[in-house]
Design a protein around this motif. Structure first.
Motif, PDB file in Angstrom:
ATOM      1  N   LEU A 120      26.800  19.817  32.126  1.00  0.00           N
ATOM      2  CA  LEU A 120      25.374  19.923  32.386  1.00  0.00           C
ATOM      3  C   LEU A 120      24.636  18.997  31.428  1.00  0.00           C
ATOM      4  CD1 LEU A 120      22.889  21.364  33.688  1.00  0.00           C
ATOM      5  CD2 LEU A 120      23.020  22.990  31.777  1.00  0.00           C
ATOM      6  N   ASN A 121      23.803  18.109  31.978  1.00  0.00           N
ATOM      7  CA  ASN A 121      22.967  17.246  31.153  1.00  0.00           C
ATOM      8  C   ASN A 121      21.561  17.822  31.090  1.00  0.00           C
ATOM      9  OD1 ASN A 121      25.126  15.584  30.875  1.00  0.00           O
ATOM     10  ND2 ASN A 121      24.312  13.880  32.059  1.00  0.00           N
ATOM     11  N   THR A 122      20.968  17.785  29.907  1.00  0.00           N
ATOM     12  CA  THR A 122      19.634  18.357  29.729  1.00  0.00           C
ATOM     13  C   THR A 122      18.922  17.626  28.600  1.00  0.00           C
ATOM     14  OG1 THR A 122      18.418  20.401  29.228  1.00  0.00           O
ATOM     15  CG2 THR A 122      20.538  20.130  28.163  1.00  0.00           C
ATOM     16  N   THR A 123      17.611  17.729  28.570  1.00  0.00           N
ATOM     17  CA  THR A 123      16.823  17.151  27.474  1.00  0.00           C
ATOM     18  C   THR A 123      16.585  18.223  26.422  1.00  0.00           C
ATOM     19  OG1 THR A 123      15.713  15.535  28.897  1.00  0.00           O
ATOM     20  CG2 THR A 123      14.623  16.092  26.826  1.00  0.00           C
ATOM     21  N   LEU A 124      16.983  17.930  25.196  1.00  0.00           N
ATOM     22  CA  LEU A 124      16.742  18.801  24.055  1.00  0.00           C
ATOM     23  C   LEU A 124      15.494  18.314  23.327  1.00  0.00           C
ATOM     24  CD1 LEU A 124      17.402  20.769  21.678  1.00  0.00           C
ATOM     25  CD2 LEU A 124      18.968  18.998  20.819  1.00  0.00           C
ATOM     26  N   VAL A 125      14.504  19.181  23.195  1.00  0.00           N
ATOM     27  CA  VAL A 125      13.308  18.891  22.397  1.00  0.00           C
ATOM     28  C   VAL A 125      13.321  19.842  21.207  1.00  0.00           C
ATOM     29  CG1 VAL A 125      10.787  18.734  22.360  1.00  0.00           C
ATOM     30  CG2 VAL A 125      12.043  18.171  24.461  1.00  0.00           C
ATOM     31  N   LYS A 126      13.261  19.287  20.016  1.00  0.00           N
ATOM     32  CA  LYS A 126      13.349  20.117  18.812  1.00  0.00           C
ATOM     33  C   LYS A 126      12.242  19.735  17.832  1.00  0.00           C
ATOM     34  CE  LYS A 126      16.752  17.099  16.609  1.00  0.00           C
ATOM     35  NZ  LYS A 126      15.887  16.649  15.504  1.00  0.00           N
ATOM     36  N   LYS A 127      11.922  20.673  16.948  1.00  0.00           N
ATOM     37  CA  LYS A 127      10.867  20.464  15.948  1.00  0.00           C
ATOM     38  C   LYS A 127      11.349  20.980  14.599  1.00  0.00           C
ATOM     39  CE  LYS A 127       6.134  21.960  14.811  1.00  0.00           C
ATOM     40  NZ  LYS A 127       4.939  22.691  15.298  1.00  0.00           N
ATOM     41  N   GLY A 128      11.381  20.094  13.609  1.00  0.00           N
ATOM     42  CA  GLY A 128      11.717  20.512  12.252  1.00  0.00           C
ATOM     43  C   GLY A 128      13.142  20.987  12.068  1.00  0.00           C
ATOM     44  N   GLU A 186       0.840  -1.198   0.000  1.00  0.00           N
ATOM     45  CA  GLU A 186       0.000   0.000   0.000  1.00  0.00           C
ATOM     46  C   GLU A 186       0.879   1.253   0.000  1.00  0.00           C
ATOM     47  OE1 GLU A 186      -3.530   0.458   0.127  1.00  0.00           O
ATOM     48  OE2 GLU A 186      -3.443  -1.619  -0.570  1.00  0.00           O
ATOM     49  N   ASP A 187       0.435   2.299  -0.699  1.00  0.00           N
ATOM     50  CA  ASP A 187       1.171   3.559  -0.701  1.00  0.00           C
ATOM     51  C   ASP A 187       1.065   4.251   0.661  1.00  0.00           C
ATOM     52  OD1 ASP A 187       1.967   3.299  -3.337  1.00  0.00           O
ATOM     53  OD2 ASP A 187       0.208   4.349  -4.125  1.00  0.00           O
ATOM     54  N   GLY A 188       2.173   4.789   1.116  1.00  0.00           N
ATOM     55  CA  GLY A 188       2.187   5.530   2.377  1.00  0.00           C
ATOM     56  C   GLY A 188       3.121   6.722   2.288  1.00  0.00           C
ATOM     57  N   TYR A 189       2.763   7.814   2.961  1.00  0.00           N
ATOM     58  CA  TYR A 189       3.563   9.045   2.927  1.00  0.00           C
ATOM     59  C   TYR A 189       3.842   9.472   4.366  1.00  0.00           C
ATOM     60  CZ  TYR A 189       5.051  13.789   1.724  1.00  0.00           C
ATOM     61  OH  TYR A 189       5.765  14.938   1.580  1.00  0.00           O
ATOM     62  N   ILE A 190       5.101   9.815   4.662  1.00  0.00           N
ATOM     63  CA  ILE A 190       5.473  10.198   6.030  1.00  0.00           C
ATOM     64  C   ILE A 190       6.032  11.617   6.055  1.00  0.00           C
ATOM     65  CG2 ILE A 190       5.907   7.850   6.833  1.00  0.00           C
ATOM     66  CD1 ILE A 190       8.922   8.375   6.410  1.00  0.00           C
ATOM     67  N   LYS A 191       5.997  12.208   7.239  1.00  0.00           N
ATOM     68  CA  LYS A 191       6.642  13.492   7.540  1.00  0.00           C
ATOM     69  C   LYS A 191       6.052  14.660   6.742  1.00  0.00           C
ATOM     70  CE  LYS A 191      11.044  11.342   8.859  1.00  0.00           C
ATOM     71  NZ  LYS A 191      12.505  11.319   8.680  1.00  0.00           N
ATOM     72  N   LEU A 192       4.740  14.644   6.526  1.00  0.00           N
ATOM     73  CA  LEU A 192       4.116  15.838   5.951  1.00  0.00           C
ATOM     74  C   LEU A 192       4.314  17.003   6.905  1.00  0.00           C
ATOM     75  CD1 LEU A 192       2.390  17.195   3.767  1.00  0.00           C
ATOM     76  CD2 LEU A 192       0.356  16.471   5.063  1.00  0.00           C
ATOM     77  N   TYR A 193       4.132  16.740   8.213  1.00  0.00           N
ATOM     78  CA  TYR A 193       4.397  17.713   9.270  1.00  0.00           C
ATOM     79  C   TYR A 193       5.333  17.064  10.282  1.00  0.00           C
ATOM     80  CZ  TYR A 193      -0.069  19.463   7.424  1.00  0.00           C
ATOM     81  OH  TYR A 193      -1.080  19.890   6.605  1.00  0.00           O
TER      82      TYR A 193
END
Length: 462
Positions: free
Chosen positions: A86-94, A43-50
């Motif tokens: 220093l240890n920290t959590t990095l949260v990133k988008k795009g 089946e066709d599938g598309y990822i990472k539109l957003y």
């Protein structure tokens, strides 16, 4: 000559100049990275539109999940005995991991090499991961503000985050499909993977947006340092926009005039971050191409490791075609410290005009290829899925180093980037909400799937 002052006007007048076509999970692109496997009728599938369609949350070695949730209150620093790291959590988008680290380094006025991570996360995604910052500017670190990233969970008293220092990743992914997709066919593929696993190939991400990382890696192994740098800076690709190709062509003809080359790359500075880093070094040392690679060690290592991944993919493809029913459980990566390497990859090395000694790169001593033995097939853990109007949503966990896209490409004829299919449902949804009834705070060891890699320390280089 494309003047920077006219660049925006040029793009508005000719928008096709910024159109680009991403590498696809097709047989043609897979072959470029050493993968040869026939799959038909998916089946066709598309990822990472957003970015919201592709969520990756790191699981640390103790099983704790680094979530993507933003804290309600402004984070504070807890004093520790050793404030050097220093240890920290990095949260990133795009954005890519290296890009996020460059932004942090800029805010803190420290070299980017002072920031370390356990693994590289997808760019077109929302991701979380632990990082370590050496000698941070404490009064600045909690004040970093950026529209596409934030830091949280600051601690001084943890072990330093180093490459490979994670247990795995939890993936929450929406694969967008046609409205009339065959759910039964997808469920059949999922059950087959639950039973047999999927071939544990290194996927497209390992090889860069131009699918050239492994070729640069081979040039480094051959000590062709100028050619390696020239490939990074000037080689055009059908996966890049025409405007990018134009700038790379101009860089080719300006080769050696590093002031001019930097000026060209700065026309699209955000896109050419890695290139600008290399060129800055060459402005100081115009002929030292080895030193340019050494100035960006994470990138140089990435190239060489990509070449070992390419050889692994070629061997696993051969096994998949000739011995699918009874494959070996493990394959080594190419390592000069593993005598098994010649038995497995000897013919490939001969065809590539390389010897095992070539993989000991004394000119770049930070590149060390340890003995690694990697499972040939792997099963995802805690696999759950939902069928939605937009497509199929999945939640699962993979051990470190395994690729979600390798798993999904055995269920779907997978695509991403441009051109977008006409049937695409573009409604933005919160994929994580579809799995809220199964919240996880920690991952137990028995819940983790088969180990991606088994590390065996090789003999130390003399």
């Amino acid at each position: 000559m494309v003047e920077s002052t006219n660049l925006e006007k040029l793009i508005q007048e000719y928008p096709f100049l910024t159109a680009k076509y991403a590498p696809q999970f097709s047989s043609e692109d897979f072959e470029k990275i050493g993968i040869k496997i026939p799959e038909a009728g998916l089946e066709d599938g598309y990822i990472k539109l957003y970015p919201e369609d592709f969520i990756v949350e790191e699981v640390n070695p103790k099983g704790k999940i680094c979530t993507i949730e933003k804290p309600q209150e402004k984070p504070t620093l807890q004093e520790g005995e050793n404030q050097r790291y220093l240890n920290t959590t990095l949260v990133k988008k795009g954005m890519a991991t290296f890009e996020a680290e460059s932004i942090i380094a800029y805010f803190l006025k420290i070299p980017v090499r002072n920031i370390s991570h356990a693994g590289i996360k997808d760019a077109v995604a929302i991701t979380s991961q632990r990082i370590s910052i050496k000698n941070p500017t404490l009064e600045t670190v909690t004040a970093i503000e950026h529209s596409r990233m934030f830091l949280k969970d600051f601690e001084f008293n943890e072990p330093l985050v180093t490459e490979g220092g994670l247990a795995g990743n939890i993936f929450t992914i929406l694969v967008r499909t046609k409205s009339n997709f065959d759910q039964a066919k997808i469920e059949e593929r999922i059950e087959k993977i639950r039973e047999d696993g999927f071939p544990n190939f290194f996927s497209l991400q390992r090889f860069g947006r131009r699918l050239e990382n492994h070729r640069v890696g081979k040039l480094i192994i051959q000590r062709k340092f100028e050619e390696a740098v020239k490939t990074v800076l000037t080689e055009s690709s059908p996966y890049e926009a025409p405007l990018v190709t134009l700038l790379r062509t101009k860089v080719y003809y300006a080769w050696g005039d590093w002031e001019k080359v930097e000026e060209l790359f700065r026309k699209m500075a955000n896109y050419f971050r890695d290139e600008v880093t290399l060129v800055r070094y060459l402005k100081r040392e115009p002929k030292d191409f080895r030193g340019a690679l050494a100035s960006f060690p994470n990138l140089a290592k990435l190239y060489v490791y990509a070449y070992t991944a390419y050889l692994f993919n070629k061997k696993l493809s051969e096994i998949y075609q000739e011995n699918r029913e009874n494959p070996p459980q493990l394959l080594p990566l190419t390592s000069p410290y593993n005598p098994e390497t010649l038995q497995v990859y000897g013919q490939y090395l001969k065809e590539e005009n390389l010897s095992l000694e070539d993989f000991i790169i004394r000119e770049l001593p930070f590149i060390r290829i340890n003995r690694l033995r990697i499972p040939t097939f792997i099963k995802p853990g805690l696999l759950d899925y939902r069928f939605l109007p937009q497509g199929a949503a999945f939640r699962f966990i993979l051990r470190k180093g395994s690729y979600a896209t390798s798993f999904l490409s055995y269920i779907f004829n997978l695509t991403e980037g441009e051109p977008k299919p006409l049937w695409l449902n573009k409604e933005l949804i919160n994929t994580q909400d579809k799995f809220k009834e199964k919240e996880m705070e920690e991952i137990k060891e028995e819940s983790l799937p088969q180990q991606k890699e088994i590390v065996e320390e090789g003999a130390k280089e003399e």
